[in-house]
Motif scaffolding. Structure first.
Motif, PDB file in Angstrom:
ATOM      1  N   LEU A   5       0.825  -1.213   0.000  1.00 15.12           N
ATOM      2  CA  LEU A   5       0.000   0.000   0.000  1.00 15.12           C
ATOM      3  C   LEU A   5       0.857   1.259   0.000  1.00 15.12           C
ATOM      4  N   VAL A   6       1.963   1.225   0.737  1.00 20.64           N
ATOM      5  CA  VAL A   6       2.872   2.375   0.749  1.00 20.64           C
ATOM      6  C   VAL A   6       3.605   2.500  -0.579  1.00 20.64           C
ATOM      7  N   LEU A   7       3.904   1.368  -1.192  1.00 21.95           N
ATOM      8  CA  LEU A   7       4.668   1.389  -2.443  1.00 21.95           C
ATOM      9  C   LEU A   7       3.911   2.085  -3.576  1.00 21.95           C
ATOM     10  N   ILE A   8       2.604   1.974  -3.604  1.00 20.41           N
ATOM     11  CA  ILE A   8       1.823   2.546  -4.712  1.00 20.41           C
ATOM     12  C   ILE A   8       1.955   4.067  -4.787  1.00 20.41           C
ATOM     13  N   PRO A   9       1.599   4.827  -3.739  1.00 21.21           N
ATOM     14  CA  PRO A   9       1.743   6.292  -3.851  1.00 21.21           C
ATOM     15  C   PRO A   9       3.188   6.757  -3.936  1.00 21.21           C
ATOM     16  N   VAL A  10       4.097   6.053  -3.250  1.00 22.65           N
ATOM     17  CA  VAL A  10       5.504   6.471  -3.271  1.00 22.65           C
ATOM     18  C   VAL A  10       6.103   6.302  -4.669  1.00 22.65           C
ATOM     19  N   SER A  11       5.860   5.159  -5.273  1.00 17.78           N
ATOM     20  CA  SER A  11       6.417   4.916  -6.611  1.00 17.78           C
ATOM     21  C   SER A  11       5.749   5.807  -7.651  1.00 17.78           C
ATOM     22  N   TRP A  12       4.446   6.017  -7.519  1.00 21.82           N
ATOM     23  CA  TRP A  12       3.742   6.891  -8.461  1.00 21.82           C
ATOM     24  C   TRP A  12       4.310   8.315  -8.394  1.00 21.82           C
ATOM     25  N   PRO A  65       8.659  24.125 -16.705  1.00 24.61           N
ATOM     26  CA  PRO A  65       9.574  25.214 -16.308  1.00 24.61           C
ATOM     27  C   PRO A  65      10.534  24.764 -15.207  1.00 24.61           C
ATOM     28  N   THR A  66      11.699  25.380 -15.178  1.00 25.71           N
ATOM     29  CA  THR A  66      12.719  25.010 -14.190  1.00 25.71           C
ATOM     30  C   THR A  66      12.240  25.243 -12.764  1.00 25.71           C
ATOM     31  N   SER A  67      11.445  26.267 -12.578  1.00 22.53           N
ATOM     32  CA  SER A  67      10.967  26.578 -11.223  1.00 22.53           C
ATOM     33  C   SER A  67       9.993  25.528 -10.693  1.00 22.53           C
ATOM     34  N   LEU A  68       9.405  24.736 -11.580  1.00 20.14           N
ATOM     35  CA  LEU A  68       8.435  23.717 -11.162  1.00 20.14           C
ATOM     36  C   LEU A  68       9.045  22.318 -11.092  1.00 20.14           C
ATOM     37  N   LYS A  69      10.286  22.184 -11.443  1.00 26.62           N
ATOM     38  CA  LYS A  69      10.929  20.873 -11.354  1.00 26.62           C
ATOM     39  C   LYS A  69      11.232  20.535  -9.894  1.00 26.62           C
ATOM     40  N   ARG A  70      11.053  19.285  -9.568  1.00 22.71           N
ATOM     41  CA  ARG A  70      11.264  18.824  -8.199  1.00 22.71           C
ATOM     42  C   ARG A  70      12.186  17.610  -8.192  1.00 22.71           C
ATOM     43  N   GLU A  71      12.700  17.299  -6.998  1.00 22.12           N
ATOM     44  CA  GLU A  71      13.538  16.130  -6.796  1.00 22.12           C
ATOM     45  C   GLU A  71      12.877  15.196  -5.782  1.00 22.12           C
ATOM     46  N   LEU A  72      13.397  13.972  -5.711  1.00 22.84           N
ATOM     47  CA  LEU A  72      12.860  12.978  -4.782  1.00 22.84           C
ATOM     48  C   LEU A  72      13.155  13.394  -3.351  1.00 22.84           C
ATOM     49  N   GLY A  73      12.117  13.392  -2.517  1.00 26.99           N
ATOM     50  CA  GLY A  73      12.278  13.771  -1.123  1.00 26.99           C
ATOM     51  C   GLY A  73      12.580  12.588  -0.222  1.00 26.99           C
ATOM     52  N   ALA A  74      12.902  12.893   1.018  1.00 29.89           N
ATOM     53  CA  ALA A  74      13.268  11.845   1.985  1.00 29.89           C
ATOM     54  C   ALA A  74      12.108  10.916   2.291  1.00 29.89           C
ATOM     55  N   ALA A  75      10.881  11.430   2.235  1.00 27.58           N
ATOM     56  CA  ALA A  75       9.720  10.594   2.544  1.00 27.58           C
ATOM     57  C   ALA A  75       9.573   9.447   1.551  1.00 27.58           C
ATOM     58  N   LEU A  76       9.962   9.670   0.301  1.00 27.04           N
ATOM     59  CA  LEU A  76       9.861   8.611  -0.701  1.00 27.04           C
ATOM     60  C   LEU A  76      10.825   7.475  -0.393  1.00 27.04           C
ATOM     61  N   TYR A  77      12.030   7.808   0.036  1.00 25.03           N
ATOM     62  CA  TYR A  77      13.002   6.763   0.388  1.00 25.03           C
ATOM     63  C   TYR A  77      12.555   5.983   1.622  1.00 25.03           C
ATOM     64  N   VAL A  78      11.941   6.679   2.566  1.00 22.66           N
ATOM     65  CA  VAL A  78      11.405   5.988   3.741  1.00 22.66           C
ATOM     66  C   VAL A  78      10.302   5.025   3.328  1.00 22.66           C
ATOM     67  N   GLY A  79       9.443   5.459   2.406  1.00 23.66           N
ATOM     68  CA  GLY A  79       8.376   4.592   1.933  1.00 23.66           C
ATOM     69  C   GLY A  79       8.896   3.363   1.210  1.00 23.66           C
ATOM     70  N   TRP A  80       9.916   3.519   0.379  1.00 26.91           N
ATOM     71  CA  TRP A  80      10.484   2.357  -0.315  1.00 26.91           C
ATOM     72  C   TRP A  80      11.130   1.388   0.656  1.00 26.91           C
ATOM     73  N   GLU A  81      11.700   1.904   1.715  1.00 26.68           N
ATOM     74  CA  GLU A  81      12.311   1.021   2.708  1.00 26.68           C
ATOM     75  C   GLU A  81      11.276   0.198   3.446  1.00 26.68           C
ATOM     76  N   MET A  82      10.055   0.732   3.581  1.00 28.10           N
ATOM     77  CA  MET A  82       9.015   0.003   4.297  1.00 28.10           C
ATOM     78  C   MET A  82       8.653  -1.294   3.605  1.00 28.10           C
TER      79      MET A  82
END
Length: 228
Positions: free
Chosen positions: A132-139, A154-171
């Motif tokens: 269940l955690v993998l679905i929203p994190v991977s999406w 636009p460059t101002s709207l580009k984002r990077e992977l946050g720490a919460a995503l890595y925590v979710g993948w570890e779960m």
């Protein structure tokens, strides 16, 4: 002793998974502002989460604001909220089931099948929590990577992977480990039950053979007395 160590290890991993699921749900670092320009002086860092947006200024001042309207949120974000909340509830239930299963393991000699099924159910619930955690994190991670390499964004709207995503993948790894441990403990308890059943069957066969031997000797004695 080895089984007890596996139980404690699985319980620890389950507790870490439960805390990690809760942390990934409430953390605002799902999307982090990307610095891909030539300016190396960065005064603000933008975090975007499931519940709020935050702006960190020089790592000293942090301002967060919850989303005003639930109905105004994008449908994927609403679905991600629901999945993560359900995952948190399921992880808590799974952890409580694991605690009860470990606590009453000493009753395995009386009812090993009931204990093994209980522990196996906790392991399966932990694995389902990871999925269940993998679905929203991977999406979310996929959409961030896609937008990052899209020249139309636009460059101002580009984002990077946050720490919460890595925590979710570890779960997911924690859920898989706990589920594997629960299967091993289930096989151990079923082996105990089969061993006790085999021992009981052997004892019963031994008693039957003993009774047959006594009856044979009694008949032989009766025949001898009759002939004499």
């Amino acid at each position: 002793m080895a089984c007890c160590v596996l139980q404690i290890t699985g319980l620890i991993f389950g507790g870490v998974g439960m805390v990690g699921t809760l942390a990934a749900t409430v953390m605002p670092q799902w999307r982090v502002s990307a610095y891909i320009g030539g300016n190396i002086v960065v005064f603000e860092t933008i975090w975007e989460g499931l519940w709020m947006d935050c702006i960190s200024q020089l790592g000293i001042r942090l301002q967060c604001k919850f989303y005003d309207s639930v109905l105004a949120l994008p449908p994927p974000l609403e679905a991600f909220r629901a999945l993560m909340c359900f995952a948190v509830v399921l992880s808590i239930i799974s952890f409580l089931m694991a605690i009860v299963g470990v606590k009453y393991t000493h009753r395995a000699k009386e009812d090993p099948q009931g204990i093994s099924i209980f522990i196996l159910a906790a392991g399966v619930a932990f694995l389902l929590t990871g999925i269940l955690v993998l679905i929203p994190v991977s999406w979310t991670g996929g959409s961030i990577i896609r937008d990052f390499y899209d020249p139309k964004v636009p460059t101002s709207l580009k984002r990077e992977l946050g720490a919460a995503l890595y925590v979710g993948w570890e779960m997911l790894l924690h859920g898989h480990y706990v589920q594997a441990q629960s299967e091993e403990k289930s096989h151990h308890f079923m082996g105990m039950k089969n061993g006790m059943g085999t021992a009981a069957a052997r004892s019963l066969r031994g008693d039957e053979q003993h009774m047959v031997g006594l009856e044979g000797r009694q008949l032989l004695c009766n025949s001898t007395i009759a002939l004499s």
